[in-house]
Design an enzyme around this catalytic site. Structure first.
Site, mmCIF file in Angstrom:
data_model
loop_
_atom_site.group_PDB
_atom_site.id
_atom_site.type_symbol
_atom_site.label_atom_id
_atom_site.label_comp_id
_atom_site.label_asym_id
_atom_site.label_seq_id
_atom_site.Cartn_x
_atom_site.Cartn_y
_atom_site.Cartn_z
ATOM 1 N N HIS A 259 -10.076 1.188 -8.169
ATOM 2 C CA HIS A 259 -10.985 2.219 -8.645
ATOM 3 C C HIS A 259 -10.099 3.447 -9.261
ATOM 4 C CE1 HIS A 259 -9.463 2.766 -4.442
ATOM 5 N NE2 HIS A 259 -9.372 4.021 -4.559
ATOM 6 N N ASP A 272 -6.773 1.343 -2.192
ATOM 7 C CA ASP A 272 -6.675 1.889 -0.971
ATOM 8 C C ASP A 272 -6.134 0.574 -0.154
ATOM 9 O OD1 ASP A 272 -7.593 4.404 -1.805
ATOM 10 O OD2 ASP A 272 -9.784 3.487 -1.437
ATOM 11 N N HIS A 317 -2.708 10.445 1.628
ATOM 12 C CA HIS A 317 -3.235 10.428 2.841
ATOM 13 C C HIS A 317 -2.094 10.110 3.874
ATOM 14 C CE1 HIS A 317 -6.892 10.672 1.249
ATOM 15 N NE2 HIS A 317 -7.127 9.571 1.025
ATOM 16 N N HIS A 356 -5.749 5.049 5.777
ATOM 17 C CA HIS A 356 -5.521 4.449 4.884
ATOM 18 C C HIS A 356 -4.501 4.791 3.631
ATOM 19 C CE1 HIS A 356 -8.888 6.316 2.679
ATOM 20 N NE2 HIS A 356 -8.029 6.127 1.562
ATOM 21 N N HIS A 358 -4.016 5.628 -0.029
ATOM 22 C CA HIS A 358 -4.415 5.784 -1.365
ATOM 23 C C HIS A 358 -3.226 5.551 -2.154
ATOM 24 C CE1 HIS A 358 -7.324 6.759 -4.730
ATOM 25 N NE2 HIS A 358 -6.586 7.799 -4.901
#
Length: 418
Positions: A259, A272, A317, A356, A358
């Site tokens: 994405h 991810d 993250h 997760h 990214h």
């Protein structure tokens, strides 16, 4: 979810068609999404963004969070020139890095819209970017303007690639993505006195030079470079032996569909990954550098590693970051872990559905498609939409074993390709 095996797709011959595999047509977010659609350009809109005949386009690399931004000590600059904003240093660095926009761009726009940074009044602190944003409050305006610039930049690149694939001329007017993004934003806020009439990019360039001492020869670029840069970018992929997967060698994680960095639009630069996609509060695992390079810690929850070649990877993250600015790392060096607590994972705000990593791919500060990129033996096919998890379209192809690996299935990391 059912995962089907498929054979690797043949690569298209045209670099523009190759790049079009990464153009956005929609999709549903699995873990991370800004919630805004891609910015769509049209011939009519671009007709309103013509550069004056005497003007030169801005240098893309000074617009993006590339080498210049990585060498810029934002905290020290604010301490010396804008002490009232020093406590905003991490917020500015984090979101500039997330959208990969040079923080100098943001500071320049602030000066143009609300005056000198040294002693901002109450109005300037509440609306530092003036009419460039309809949001209220310092933090909200900063993120909104960075988001607008990013959407316009990559929307322009997408439009150019579509035009080139249709064999239409691009770049001949000298307008590039950085110039289109800034010119469009400044003209949206044209009621602000700083950009009334004339050449708003000229005013921007003068302010940038005054604030940072950048020579005009570096800030601007010849018009005839624009088309050449587009063609080169359309065929970009990192060297096949440069990168590995961003988790420990010998372990298997589960990546989701490719994405854009924001979860919508273009290019499909990101995926991810998590060891087991747990709930908040569960155990999390080590994130490692996918390649050798220099570390830039963008915030408590975001790190970038840049290779001397200009290729870079972004890690978001995060928690327990154990590297520092300027540190040289090799592939498989531990950077930290992905966060198990939502407030840690979103240390400067944002959204996420669970623990997760990214992970994003960049070149010279620009997000680039993962299409055809190799991580160890695996070459990625990005699919046809954001978060496309259908294994007929999105998969990791093991070039050594001839096997196809689908989204949300454990993917073993053997290290760098030999």
């Amino acid at each position: 979810m059912q995962h089907k095996r498929s054979r690797a797709l043949a690569s298209p011959r045209s670099p523009f068609l190759f790049a079009l595999l990464a153009l956005a047509v929609g999709g549903t977010a699995n873990a991370h999404d800004d919630g805004l659609p891609a910015f769509r350009y049209s011939a009519e809109l671009l007709g309103q963004l013509q550069l004056p005949s005497v003007a030169l386009p801005l240098n893309d690399e000074l617009f993006l969070y590339g080498r210049d931004a990585e060498a810029f000590d934002l905290e020290a600059y604010l301490a010396l020139n804008a002490p009232a904003l020093r406590d905003k240093s991490e917020y500015l660095e984090h979101w500039s890095g997330y959208y990969s926009i040079n923080p100098k761009v943001l500071l320049t726009l602030m000066v143009m819209q609300s005056g000198p940074l040294g002693a901002p009044d109450e109005r300037a602190l509440a609306a530092p970017l003036g009419r460039l944003s309809a949001k209220r409050g310092f933090d909200a305006q900063v993120r909104d303007v960075l988001q607008q610039l990013s959407r316009r930049y990559y929307g322009f690149e997408e439009y150019q690639l579509r035009q080139a694939a249709a064999r239409k001329a691009v770049g001949e007017d000298g307008l590039n993505a950085a110039s289109a993004a800034l010119l469009g934003l400044l003209r949206e806020g044209a009621k602000a006195s700083a950009v009334q009439g004339g050449n708003p990019l000229g005013a921007y360039a003068q302010t940038f030079q005054r604030l940072f001492g950048t020579p005009a020869a570096e800030l601007l670029q010849p018009r005839n470079r624009v088309a050449r840069q587009l063609q080169a970018k359309a065929a970009l992929a990192p060297p096949s032996n440069l990168m590995q997967l961003p988790w420990r060698q010998g372990y298997s994680w589960q990546p989701n569909g490719a994405h854009s960095n924001t979860g919508s639009g273009y290019p499909y630069s990101s995926f991810d990954a998590s060891y087991d996609w747990p709930r908040w509060g569960s155990a999390t695992y080590s994130v490692v550098a996918a390649h050798a390079g220099t570390v830039r810690v963008l915030s408590r929850c975001q790190v970038r590693v840049t290779h001397p070649s200009g290729w870079a990877t972004n890690y978001y993250h995060m928690d327990q970051i154990q590297v520092s600015n300027g540190q040289q790392v090799s592939a498989d060096t531990k950077l930290g872990v992905y966060a198990s607590n939502i407030n840690t994972a979103l240390c400067e705000g944002g959204s996420s559905t669970g623990p997760h990593l990214h992970f994003s791919l960049l070149y010279n500060g620009a997000f680039v498609s993962l299409q055809g990129a190799s991580f160890g033996p695996y070459r990625i096919n990005v699919g046809t939409s954001n978060y496309d998890n259908d294994c007929r379209r999105y998969y990791f192809y093991n070039q050594s074993a001839g096997t196809t690996h689908c989204a949300f299935r454990p993917l073993y990391n053997p290290g760098l390709a030999l």
